[in-house]
Motif scaffolding. Structure first.
Motif, PDB file in Angstrom:
ATOM      1  N   SER A 201       1.066  -1.467   0.378  1.00 26.28           N
ATOM      2  CA  SER A 201      -0.183  -0.423   0.005  1.00 26.28           C
ATOM      3  C   SER A 201       0.986   0.754   0.127  1.00 26.28           C
ATOM      4  N   ILE A 202       2.011   1.460   0.378  1.00 24.55           N
ATOM      5  CA  ILE A 202       2.663   1.795   0.968  1.00 24.55           C
ATOM      6  C   ILE A 202       3.762   2.044  -0.469  1.00 24.55           C
ATOM      7  N   GLN A 203       3.846   1.318  -1.012  1.00 24.85           N
ATOM      8  CA  GLN A 203       4.290   1.019  -1.873  1.00 24.85           C
ATOM      9  C   GLN A 203       3.555   2.159  -3.688  1.00 24.85           C
ATOM     10  N   ARG A 204       2.528   2.067  -3.523  1.00 25.24           N
ATOM     11  CA  ARG A 204       2.068   2.325  -4.844  1.00 25.24           C
ATOM     12  C   ARG A 204       1.214   3.245  -4.083  1.00 25.24           C
ATOM     13  N   ALA A 205       1.211   3.862  -2.806  1.00 22.20           N
ATOM     14  CA  ALA A 205       0.782   5.617  -2.929  1.00 22.20           C
ATOM     15  C   ALA A 205       2.012   5.982  -3.077  1.00 22.20           C
ATOM     16  N   ILE A 206       3.705   6.042  -2.437  1.00 15.49           N
ATOM     17  CA  ILE A 206       4.335   6.991  -3.073  1.00 15.49           C
ATOM     18  C   ILE A 206       4.535   6.653  -4.775  1.00 15.49           C
ATOM     19  N   GLU A 207       3.852   5.530  -5.464  1.00 18.31           N
ATOM     20  CA  GLU A 207       3.938   6.101  -7.069  1.00 18.31           C
ATOM     21  C   GLU A 207       3.332   6.835  -7.741  1.00 18.31           C
ATOM     22  N   LEU A 208       2.405   6.470  -6.779  1.00 24.66           N
ATOM     23  CA  LEU A 208       1.301   7.740  -7.413  1.00 24.66           C
ATOM     24  C   LEU A 208       1.122   9.500  -6.497  1.00 24.66           C
ATOM     25  N   TRP A 209       1.959   9.355  -6.192  1.00 25.88           N
ATOM     26  CA  TRP A 209       2.411  10.990  -5.227  1.00 25.88           C
ATOM     27  C   TRP A 209       3.881  11.809  -4.788  1.00 25.88           C
ATOM     28  N   MET A 210       4.568  10.372  -5.194  1.00 21.71           N
ATOM     29  CA  MET A 210       5.729  10.999  -5.198  1.00 21.71           C
ATOM     30  C   MET A 210       6.925  10.070  -6.261  1.00 21.71           C
ATOM     31  N   PRO A 211       6.186   9.988  -7.402  1.00 22.51           N
ATOM     32  CA  PRO A 211       6.395   9.629  -8.875  1.00 22.51           C
ATOM     33  C   PRO A 211       8.469   9.385  -8.976  1.00 22.51           C
ATOM     34  N   THR A 212       8.717  10.741  -8.462  1.00 17.67           N
ATOM     35  CA  THR A 212      10.459  11.192  -9.143  1.00 17.67           C
ATOM     36  C   THR A 212      10.846  10.356  -8.143  1.00 17.67           C
ATOM     37  N   THR A 213      10.454  10.277  -7.217  1.00 20.36           N
ATOM     38  CA  THR A 213      11.082   9.950  -5.603  1.00 20.36           C
ATOM     39  C   THR A 213      11.634   7.817  -5.820  1.00 20.36           C
ATOM     40  N   ILE A 214      12.625   7.736  -5.718  1.00 22.20           N
ATOM     41  CA  ILE A 214      13.596   7.188  -5.691  1.00 22.20           C
ATOM     42  C   ILE A 214      12.794   5.673  -4.132  1.00 22.20           C
ATOM     43  N   HIS A 215      12.287   4.810  -4.150  1.00 28.28           N
ATOM     44  CA  HIS A 215      11.774   3.966  -2.661  1.00 28.28           C
ATOM     45  C   HIS A 215      12.968   3.104  -3.180  1.00 28.28           C
ATOM     46  N   ARG A 216      13.671   3.007  -1.711  1.00 30.91           N
ATOM     47  CA  ARG A 216      14.326   1.908  -0.819  1.00 30.91           C
ATOM     48  C   ARG A 216      13.354   0.952   0.177  1.00 30.91           C
ATOM     49  N   TRP A 217      13.116  -0.868   0.446  1.00 32.34           N
ATOM     50  CA  TRP A 217      12.887  -0.333   1.941  1.00 32.34           C
ATOM     51  C   TRP A 217      14.390  -0.617   2.765  1.00 32.34           C
ATOM     52  N   CYS A 218      13.622  -0.363   3.555  1.00 33.73           N
ATOM     53  CA  CYS A 218      14.854  -0.210   5.010  1.00 33.73           C
ATOM     54  C   CYS A 218      15.170  -1.243   5.019  1.00 33.73           C
ATOM     55  N   ILE A 219      16.092  -1.148   5.420  1.00 37.71           N
ATOM     56  CA  ILE A 219      16.820  -2.409   5.685  1.00 37.71           C
ATOM     57  C   ILE A 219      17.320  -3.002   6.889  1.00 37.71           C
ATOM     58  N   TRP A 220      16.373  -2.077   7.503  1.00 35.51           N
ATOM     59  CA  TRP A 220      16.615  -2.758   9.791  1.00 35.51           C
ATOM     60  C   TRP A 220      15.145  -3.761   9.632  1.00 35.51           C
ATOM     61  N   HIS A 221      14.771  -3.406   8.357  1.00 39.34           N
ATOM     62  CA  HIS A 221      13.034  -4.379   8.261  1.00 39.34           C
ATOM     63  C   HIS A 221      12.979  -5.310   7.600  1.00 39.34           C
ATOM     64  N   ILE A 222      13.851  -5.260   6.637  1.00 41.46           N
ATOM     65  CA  ILE A 222      15.079  -6.084   6.234  1.00 41.46           C
ATOM     66  C   ILE A 222      15.342  -7.597   6.811  1.00 41.46           C
ATOM     67  N   MET A 223      17.028  -6.671   7.846  1.00 44.02           N
ATOM     68  CA  MET A 223      17.136  -7.417   8.393  1.00 44.02           C
ATOM     69  C   MET A 223      16.521  -8.170   9.457  1.00 44.02           C
ATOM     70  N   LYS A 224      15.826  -7.630   9.778  1.00 49.24           N
ATOM     71  CA  LYS A 224      14.803  -8.028  11.534  1.00 49.24           C
ATOM     72  C   LYS A 224      13.715  -9.325  10.420  1.00 49.24           C
ATOM     73  N   LYS A 225      13.514  -9.878   9.479  1.00 52.59           N
ATOM     74  CA  LYS A 225      12.595 -11.149   8.905  1.00 52.59           C
ATOM     75  C   LYS A 225      14.190 -11.565   8.400  1.00 52.59           C
ATOM     76  N   ILE A 226      15.237 -12.067   8.816  1.00 49.97           N
ATOM     77  CA  ILE A 226      16.286 -12.778   8.261  1.00 49.97           C
ATOM     78  C   ILE A 226      16.604 -14.342   8.740  1.00 49.97           C
ATOM     79  N   PRO A 227      16.524 -14.341  10.039  1.00 46.01           N
ATOM     80  CA  PRO A 227      15.952 -15.316  11.638  1.00 46.01           C
ATOM     81  C   PRO A 227      14.151 -16.090  10.844  1.00 46.01           C
ATOM     82  N   SER A 228      13.452 -15.572  11.410  1.00 49.18           N
ATOM     83  CA  SER A 228      12.102 -16.270  10.484  1.00 49.18           C
ATOM     84  C   SER A 228      12.643 -16.831   8.515  1.00 49.18           C
TER      85      SER A 228
END
Length: 245
Positions: free
Chosen positions: A182-209
């Motif tokens: 939902s966030i990704q789609r909203a960014i595409e609509l309202w901030m189309p020129t902004t480079i969107h990247r996923w937060c590394i902290w959230h990615i690393m938090k999911k690695i153990p599972s």
């Protein structure tokens, strides 16, 4: 007749048995009333987060005296509790906040912004979303925040629209968020020129599972963390990542 121990009650008169003071008769419950204008004002103040006591004092100041109002502060509280709270989820949905300091900080440190919506309040079940940048001292600086009832595309569209309007329509060059469609789609609509990247902290938090079912997953997690956090350049990361596997 009713015996209550020390006293025996023979008769109860519920009506007033004495004359009321003429200048206070209008403050009896049956005479107090909230006009439509007063109700709309109370609702507007409540949506803006103004305390009921402040709302009542504003009415007093306008009327020059509380005796001229025709209602008391308790009536304001009762209306909020009884009427406005009945609207439930349709009443409190979203709230956005940013001040002049946040806008000024964005002008200097708004090239790359982090948006975090992982906090949730317990009492009202509202999600706290915050826009955060980093200043020249390497310190986090708040660029705006919001309370949201829902986390769908429309809610994030509303939030990003409010935030961009507050920042004079200037979108950041880059934004970091959680892995939320939902966030990704909203960014595409309202901030189309902004480079969107996923937060590394959230990615690393999911690695153990993700690696929990693999043999030697603890060693793999440590090696991955070393590659991620100790690769200072893109070339170093690519080289270390290839060596890992």
């Amino acid at each position: 007749m009713k015996d209550v121990g020390l006293w025996t009650i023979f008769k109860v008169v519920l009506n007033h048995s004495h004359l009321c003071c003429p200048d206070q008769v209008e403050m009896l419950k049956q005479h107090r009333e909230l006009s439509m204008f007063v109700r709309r004002t109370i609702k507007t103040h409540e949506e803006a987060g103004i305390r009921p006591s402040k709302t009542y004092q504003s009415f007093v100041a306008t009327a020059d005296s509380h005796r001229e109002l025709g209602f008391i502060e308790k009536d304001v509280m009762n209306y909020i509790t009884r009427e406005l709270n009945l609207e439930g989820d349709h009443y409190i949905k979203h709230a956005f906040w940013a001040d002049v300091r946040s806008r000024a900080a964005f002008d200097y440190f708004g090239n790359v912004v982090s948006f975090d919506n992982t906090y949730n309040t317990n009492r009202y079940n509202l999600v706290l979303g915050s826009f955060v940048g980093m200043n020249h001292h390497g310190q986090s600086t708040l660029l705006g925040c919001a309370l949201m009832k829902n986390e769908d595309i429309q809610s994030f569209k509303w939030l990003f629209e409010c935030w961009l309007r507050c920042m004079r329509g200037k979108a950041p060059k880059g934004i970091l968020t959680d892995q939320c469609a939902s966030i990704q789609r909203a960014i595409e609509l309202w901030m189309p020129t902004t480079i969107h990247r996923w937060c590394i902290w959230h990615i690393m938090k999911k690695i153990p599972s993700k690696l929990n079912g693999y043999k030697g997953h603890n060693e793999i997690e440590q090696d991955m963390s070393h590659v991620v956090w100790n690769s200072n350049t893109k070339e170093a990361f690519d080289r270390n990542w290839i060596d890992l596997f």
